[in-house]
Design a protein around this motif. Structure first.
Motif, mmCIF file in Angstrom:
data_model
loop_
_atom_site.group_PDB
_atom_site.id
_atom_site.type_symbol
_atom_site.label_atom_id
_atom_site.label_comp_id
_atom_site.label_asym_id
_atom_site.label_seq_id
_atom_site.Cartn_x
_atom_site.Cartn_y
_atom_site.Cartn_z
ATOM 1 N N ALA A 1 -22.304 -2.665 45.062
ATOM 2 C CA ALA A 1 -22.442 -3.756 45.990
ATOM 3 C C ALA A 1 -23.902 -4.083 46.216
ATOM 4 O O ALA A 1 -24.908 -3.102 46.193
ATOM 5 C CB ALA A 1 -21.576 -3.351 47.095
ATOM 6 N N VAL A 2 -24.315 -5.140 46.776
ATOM 7 C CA VAL A 2 -25.499 -5.508 47.288
ATOM 8 C C VAL A 2 -25.595 -6.084 48.284
ATOM 9 O O VAL A 2 -24.570 -6.842 48.637
ATOM 10 C CB VAL A 2 -26.193 -6.657 46.014
ATOM 11 C CG1 VAL A 2 -27.588 -6.993 46.607
ATOM 12 C CG2 VAL A 2 -26.353 -6.057 44.851
ATOM 13 N N THR A 3 -26.294 -5.746 49.422
ATOM 14 C CA THR A 3 -26.336 -6.085 50.652
ATOM 15 C C THR A 3 -26.771 -7.810 50.794
ATOM 16 O O THR A 3 -27.453 -8.390 49.662
ATOM 17 C CB THR A 3 -27.277 -5.553 51.681
ATOM 18 O OG1 THR A 3 -28.784 -5.738 51.009
ATOM 19 C CG2 THR A 3 -26.857 -4.117 51.996
ATOM 20 N N HIS A 4 -26.258 -8.608 51.545
ATOM 21 C CA HIS A 4 -26.401 -9.881 51.667
ATOM 22 C C HIS A 4 -27.943 -10.370 51.492
ATOM 23 O O HIS A 4 -28.561 -11.352 51.213
ATOM 24 C CB HIS A 4 -25.777 -10.395 52.852
ATOM 25 C CG HIS A 4 -24.329 -10.540 52.747
ATOM 26 N ND1 HIS A 4 -23.498 -11.162 51.804
ATOM 27 C CD2 HIS A 4 -23.402 -9.870 53.534
ATOM 28 C CE1 HIS A 4 -22.412 -10.841 51.940
ATOM 29 N NE2 HIS A 4 -22.310 -9.975 52.731
ATOM 30 N N ASP A 5 -29.012 -9.466 52.050
ATOM 31 C CA ASP A 5 -30.369 -9.838 52.195
ATOM 32 C C ASP A 5 -31.198 -9.490 50.912
ATOM 33 O O ASP A 5 -32.230 -9.454 50.702
ATOM 34 C CB ASP A 5 -31.051 -9.233 53.341
ATOM 35 C CG ASP A 5 -30.989 -7.564 53.546
ATOM 36 O OD1 ASP A 5 -30.247 -7.140 52.469
ATOM 37 O OD2 ASP A 5 -31.177 -6.953 54.585
ATOM 38 N N GLY A 6 -30.310 -8.774 49.949
ATOM 39 C CA GLY A 6 -30.941 -8.385 48.750
ATOM 40 C C GLY A 6 -31.674 -7.140 49.006
ATOM 41 O O GLY A 6 -32.398 -6.975 47.851
ATOM 42 N N ASP A 7 -31.697 -6.338 49.913
ATOM 43 C CA ASP A 7 -32.742 -5.485 50.218
ATOM 44 C C ASP A 7 -32.040 -3.965 49.617
ATOM 45 O O ASP A 7 -32.809 -3.022 49.404
ATOM 46 C CB ASP A 7 -33.215 -5.000 51.655
ATOM 47 C CG ASP A 7 -33.898 -6.310 52.078
ATOM 48 O OD1 ASP A 7 -34.660 -6.961 51.302
ATOM 49 O OD2 ASP A 7 -34.332 -6.493 53.357
#
Length: 110
Positions: A15-21
């Protein structure tokens, strides 16, 4: 550059966080790892499942605190607060399933 996942067995979900960090990985080794995309380093390790991690889902961010939902072959779903550093404490554990859970997602928007 590829991530050295540090998982002892196969990675089964990402999974990837919504901010892409951050990238979050889960695997056959029952461990969730949270990676800094910029540095390619594992910043946090979440332990608590006793079976393969089948899915990961991130909700929230922006105006609300992000939550990580993990579904596992151990018949549970766990919800982890990502804003806690390090993220060690569970926010919720959903039990009572009679078989492994393949997917779960939590909405912070209601």
């Amino acid at each position: 550059e590829a991530l050295n996942t540090e998982h002892k067995h196969a990675v089964t979900c990402v999974a990837v966080t919504h901010d892409g960090d951050m990238i979050i990985t889960g695997g056959m080794d029952q461990v969730i790892r949270i990676w800094n995309i910029e540095t390619n380093k594992c910043e946090r390790v979440l332990k608590g499942h006793s079976g393969r991690i089948n899915s990961l889902s991130v909700s929230g961010g922006g105006g609300s605190a992000p939550l990580l939902t993990s579904a596992s072959s151990d018949f549970t779903v766990k919800v982890w607060p990502l804003w806690v550093n390090p993220a060690r404490e569970l926010q919720a554990e959903l039990t009572g399933h009679t078989k492994g859970v393949l997917f779960a997602k939590v909405s912070v928007d209601g």
